[in-house]
Design a protein around this motif. Structure first.
Motif, PDB file in Angstrom:
ATOM      1  N   VAL A  10       0.847  -1.191   0.000  1.00  0.00           N
ATOM      2  CA  VAL A  10       0.000   0.000   0.000  1.00  0.00           C
ATOM      3  C   VAL A  10       0.883   1.242   0.000  1.00  0.00           C
ATOM      4  N   ILE A  11       0.591   2.151  -0.900  1.00  0.00           N
ATOM      5  CA  ILE A  11       1.261   3.454  -0.925  1.00  0.00           C
ATOM      6  C   ILE A  11       0.215   4.517  -0.571  1.00  0.00           C
ATOM      7  N   PRO A  12       0.278   5.084   0.630  1.00  0.00           N
ATOM      8  CA  PRO A  12      -0.585   6.221   0.954  1.00  0.00           C
ATOM      9  C   PRO A  12       0.046   7.495   0.406  1.00  0.00           C
ATOM     10  N   SER A  13      -0.661   8.171  -0.470  1.00  0.00           N
ATOM     11  CA  SER A  13      -0.092   9.325  -1.169  1.00  0.00           C
ATOM     12  C   SER A  13      -0.726  10.617  -0.659  1.00  0.00           C
ATOM     13  N   TYR A  14       0.135  11.607  -0.400  1.00  0.00           N
ATOM     14  CA  TYR A  14      -0.385  12.919  -0.009  1.00  0.00           C
ATOM     15  C   TYR A  14       0.627  14.005  -0.354  1.00  0.00           C
ATOM     16  N   ILE A  38      -1.504  -1.271  -4.246  1.00  0.00           N
ATOM     17  CA  ILE A  38      -2.681  -0.441  -3.991  1.00  0.00           C
ATOM     18  C   ILE A  38      -2.188   0.957  -3.630  1.00  0.00           C
ATOM     19  N   VAL A  39      -2.553   1.943  -4.441  1.00  0.00           N
ATOM     20  CA  VAL A  39      -2.163   3.337  -4.170  1.00  0.00           C
ATOM     21  C   VAL A  39      -3.426   4.106  -3.812  1.00  0.00           C
ATOM     22  N   ILE A  40      -3.403   4.778  -2.671  1.00  0.00           N
ATOM     23  CA  ILE A  40      -4.556   5.567  -2.221  1.00  0.00           C
ATOM     24  C   ILE A  40      -4.099   7.007  -2.011  1.00  0.00           C
ATOM     25  N   ASP A  41      -4.640   7.898  -2.818  1.00  0.00           N
ATOM     26  CA  ASP A  41      -4.319   9.317  -2.636  1.00  0.00           C
ATOM     27  C   ASP A  41      -5.303   9.928  -1.653  1.00  0.00           C
ATOM     28  N   ASP A  42      -4.743  10.499  -0.589  1.00  0.00           N
ATOM     29  CA  ASP A  42      -5.533  10.981   0.540  1.00  0.00           C
ATOM     30  C   ASP A  42      -5.817  12.484   0.406  1.00  0.00           C
ATOM     31  N   GLY A  43      -6.431  12.861  -0.726  1.00  0.00           N
ATOM     32  CA  GLY A  43      -6.837  14.255  -0.912  1.00  0.00           C
ATOM     33  C   GLY A  43      -5.710  15.209  -1.231  1.00  0.00           C
ATOM     34  N   SER A  44      -4.753  14.771  -2.049  1.00  0.00           N
ATOM     35  CA  SER A  44      -3.634  15.651  -2.418  1.00  0.00           C
ATOM     36  C   SER A  44      -4.143  16.910  -3.120  1.00  0.00           C
ATOM     37  N   LYS A  45      -3.454  18.010  -2.852  1.00  0.00           N
ATOM     38  CA  LYS A  45      -3.797  19.290  -3.469  1.00  0.00           C
ATOM     39  C   LYS A  45      -2.820  19.682  -4.575  1.00  0.00           C
ATOM     40  N   ASP A  46      -1.820  18.850  -4.809  1.00  0.00           N
ATOM     41  CA  ASP A  46      -0.849  19.129  -5.868  1.00  0.00           C
ATOM     42  C   ASP A  46      -1.194  18.275  -7.099  1.00  0.00           C
ATOM     43  N   ASN A  47      -0.199  17.953  -7.892  1.00  0.00           N
ATOM     44  CA  ASN A  47      -0.427  17.223  -9.147  1.00  0.00           C
ATOM     45  C   ASN A  47      -0.296  15.704  -8.987  1.00  0.00           C
ATOM     46  N   SER A  48      -0.308  15.220  -7.744  1.00  0.00           N
ATOM     47  CA  SER A  48      -0.092  13.790  -7.500  1.00  0.00           C
ATOM     48  C   SER A  48      -1.087  12.899  -8.225  1.00  0.00           C
ATOM     49  N   VAL A  49      -2.362  13.264  -8.194  1.00  0.00           N
ATOM     50  CA  VAL A  49      -3.402  12.390  -8.752  1.00  0.00           C
ATOM     51  C   VAL A  49      -3.180  12.130 -10.242  1.00  0.00           C
TER      52      VAL A  49
END
Length: 281
Positions: A10-14, A38-49
């Motif tokens: 799991v990669i938690p991304s932020y 499994i990658v879960i983006d936790d509401g990033s505000k940059d260009n991560s998504v």
């Protein structure tokens, strides 16, 4: 290896648009191939998504992005989705060394009494400079971890069934890994060390380890879990003394918040007075 059990990563991304691609590719390029990513983006505000989505489209791993819920909620979401026998986490600013999972699966399969195996990591800065190779303690019993916490979290591989039996990560915690190691060892499960470099840990300005006030708050919340037991409270107080000394070297204002936590009897107060005098007078 003939038996290749599934490993869930799991990669938690932020907000790690600069680093998340490297983190993901360090999993995709592992020498061990039976991996569920499994990658879960936790509401990033940059260009991560958008970065992650392009990689997910190319490599077909599971990707979820949704509003921010916090790290522990994200890890629990990943754990609930995980199908692997073993469970690993890599932060979106860190990286796995490319044979990490191969080495750990071999060790875990050969040592079925072990619930978690950890190793050593290499620290580096955001520009891939100033690499420091760090070796960690090999004694992972409950009392040692309560006092010192000498596990390199980015190197851990955990039996998924153990995490699920313990109810996953405590979403009230900030320092979720220390809390989990204590719960695992207190429940009687074994944590083992392999003397290998397994992960890269990136140190930069937004790390929680760079935020001393948040670290103090996070560790204290974990310590308070064990204050119900007088034996554990004494160990926790020794940890508080160590924290006071560490934080006093970096931020005396934060260290002073620990004055009312670090002496619960005459003996400890005598020790504490010397530390206070050293740092403040």
């Amino acid at each position: 290896m003939q038996n290749m059990p599934l490993v869930s990563v799991v990669i938690p991304s932020y907000n790690h648009e600069k680093y998340v691609s490297d983190s993901i590719k360090s999993v995709l390029n592992q020498t061990y191939k039976n991996i569920e990513l499994i990658v879960i983006d936790d509401g990033s505000k940059d260009n991560s998504v958008s970065i992650i989505q392009k990689l997910a489209d190319e490599y077909k791993f599971k990707f979820i992005h949704r509003p921010n819920k916090g790290l522990c909620a994200t890890l629990n979401e990943g754990l609930n989705l995980a199908n692997g026998k073993y469970f690993c986490v890599v932060a979106s600013d860190d990286k796995f060394i490319l044979d990490k999972i191969e080495k750990q699966v071999k060790f875990m399969e050969e040592n079925p009494d072990v619930a978690v195996c950890c190793g050593n990591h290499i620290e580096f800065n955001e520009n891939y400079e100033n690499k420091i190779s760090l070796k960690f303690d090999k004694k992972y019993d409950f009392e040692t971890l309560l006092e010192f916490d000498l596990i390199s979290a980015p190197t851990a591989m955990i039996k998924s069934e153990v995490l699920k039996k313990l109810g996953g990560y405590d979403e009230n915690m900030i320092i979720e890994d220390l809390d989990m190691w204590l719960r695992i060892t207190h429940a009687g499960y074994k944590i083992a060390h392999i003397d290998e470099y397994l992960s890269y840990y990136r140190k930069h300005g937004t790390n929680i380890t760079a935020n001393y006030a948040k670290m103090v708050e996070g560790v204290e919340k974990v310590l308070q879990k064990w204050d119900y037991d007088e034996k554990f409270k004494k160990i926790a107080d020794r940890r508080r003394l160590l924290l006071f000394g560490a934080y006093a070297r970096n931020d005396k204002a934060i260290a002073k918040r620990y004055l009312n936590l670090a002496f619960s009897n005459i003996y400890k107060w005598q020790t504490f007075k010397g530390i206070v005098k050293y740092y403040f007078f």
